[in-house]
Design an enzyme around this catalytic site. Structure first.
Site, PDB file in Angstrom:
ATOM      1  N   ASP A  96      22.906  37.992  38.734  1.00  0.00           N
ATOM      2  CA  ASP A  96      21.915  36.925  38.822  1.00  0.00           C
ATOM      3  C   ASP A  96      21.363  36.638  37.431  1.00  0.00           C
ATOM      4  O   ASP A  96      21.766  37.260  36.453  1.00  0.00           O
ATOM      5  CB  ASP A  96      20.807  37.290  39.808  1.00  0.00           C
ATOM      6  N   ASP A 151      24.290  38.231  49.917  1.00  0.00           N
ATOM      7  CA  ASP A 151      23.969  39.456  49.176  1.00  0.00           C
ATOM      8  C   ASP A 151      22.668  40.063  49.681  1.00  0.00           C
ATOM      9  O   ASP A 151      21.733  39.345  50.032  1.00  0.00           O
ATOM     10  CB  ASP A 151      23.885  39.187  47.670  1.00  0.00           C
TER      11      ASP A 151
END
Length: 372
Positions: free
Chosen positions: A89, A281
């Site tokens: 991320d 996720d």
């Protein structure tokens, strides 16, 4: 190479699809569950070779050991010993969730505000924040975030965005949305200057407002992102999540893979996969395992319950995971938890991760048979 995405089967019953994502470090069969390896490690799971895609957090790796240090050691794949795909991320999620609370916490608390002590300053340039580890002042901009992800070397990377809590007032929501999409454009431009084998997903925001979600879809669709990620506030319950996912996926082209950020518990997966989500996720299975919550086909077992004190059955009869295959019984696992033996969380995590992969295989099979 940048990723290649192929739809192998489109369900006749829903918008669900089975596909395959090809990356530099291997293929991912979708829909896929993507476990979160916060510091480059799945808590309690030593062997991640059978995990098709793993999520690592840029923020934590910037804080320690540092993105440049990882690059000097050959990148994240070599550093953690993984020859399979990785997604990172931007680092923004951790910064803002430490201030506001995570998406999952927000859903549970309906957006009750946490302290904002970690954020020092935020403007159009980026965000200044304090390290949770040693209090150092750090700065993250779109360019700094993407460069860090270049150092880490993940296969799929995410542009910097601002995560807003559920309670945000409308005026700041609009300001933040404009800033986020400007940050994403800067992130993409920086990435495309030297893409290498990496691919970037654009993040779609808009809260629970359908019109704002549609605008977010249009923004991402108009730019050469390699995939789409549904992010931002998804509401306060599963019904809100389903509504956001429904309207968002309905406004996305089918050619790009779609990822649902931060959501990967079983009820949410079953409720949203039919809208064409390709990956999810979450730290859900390993976190649940550490708290004695065991995932099984008969529902979740709270292994600390007295009823399992003399239960010599495997954790789940018929399960092929290493824990069940080695004969770890419910009674023994309960004993390990009761005496605070670290192996308790390890065996439980190994089982839960195996169970999640088994569920995703079952989901793909149901889609292929037009049952989902």
């Amino acid at each position: 190479m940048a990723l290649r995405f192929e739809i192998l089967h489109q369900s006749k019953k829903s918008r669900a699809r089975v596909g395959r994502i090809e990356t530099e470090h291997g293929c991912i069969d979708t829909p896929a569950f993507v476990p979160v390896a916060t510091n480059g490690a799945l808590k309690g799971v030593l062997d991640h070779s059978n995990i098709p895609l793993m999520f690592c957090n840029t923020y934590h790796l910037i804080v320690h050991p540092g993105a440049e240090a990882v690059a000097a050691m050959g990148g994240l794949h070599q550093f953690i010993g993984r020859n399979a795909p990785i997604i990172t991320d931007s680092g923004g999620f951790q910064i803002f969730s430490l201030a506001y609370g995570s998406v999952a916490e927000e859903i549970k608390s309906c957006g009750k505000k946490k302290g904002e002590n970690s954020i020092i300053k935020i403007n159009d340039e980026g965000v200044w924040f304090k390290s949770y580890r040693d209090g150092r002042k750090l700065f993250l901009s779109p360019e700094v975030s993407v460069q860090a992800q270049k150092h880490l070397g993940a296969d799929i990377i995410i542009p910097l965005d601002e995560l807003l809590p559920f309670h945000t007032d409308p005026a700041y929501f609009q300001q933040s949305s404009q800033r986020t999409y400007a940050w994403e454009k800067r992130s993409l431009d920086y990435h495309l200057a030297n893409p290498g084998y990496q691919s970037m997903y654009g993040v779609i925001h808009g809260g629970t407002f359908p019109d704002q979600r549609k605008l977010g879809c249009q923004f991402v669709e108009d730019l050469p992102f390699d995939g789409s990620a549904i992010g931002g506030s998804l509401g306060k319950n599963l019904r809100d999540i389903v509504g956001v996912v429904d309207v968002t996926t309905a406004n996305l082209s089918i050619e790009r893979p779609r990822h649902l950020l931060g959501i990967g518990d079983l009820p949410s997966i079953w409720a949203t996969v039919g809208f064409g989500i390709d990956s999810f996720d979450s730290s859900y299975p390993t976190k649940a395992a550490r708290h004695g919550m065991i995932l099984t086909s008969q529902g979740s077992l709270k292994i600390n319950n007295q009823r399992y004190a003399s239960d010599l059955n495997p954790i789940e009869p018929g399960c092929a995971c290493p824990a069940c295959s080695q004969g770890i019984s419910r009674a023994y696992l309960r004993h390990l938890f009761k005496v605070h033996e670290p192996n308790a969380g390890i065996w439980a995590s190994i089982h839960n991760m195996h169970y999640m992969q088994k569920i995703m295989s079952k989901i793909r099979e149901k889609i292929l048979n037009d049952q989902l």
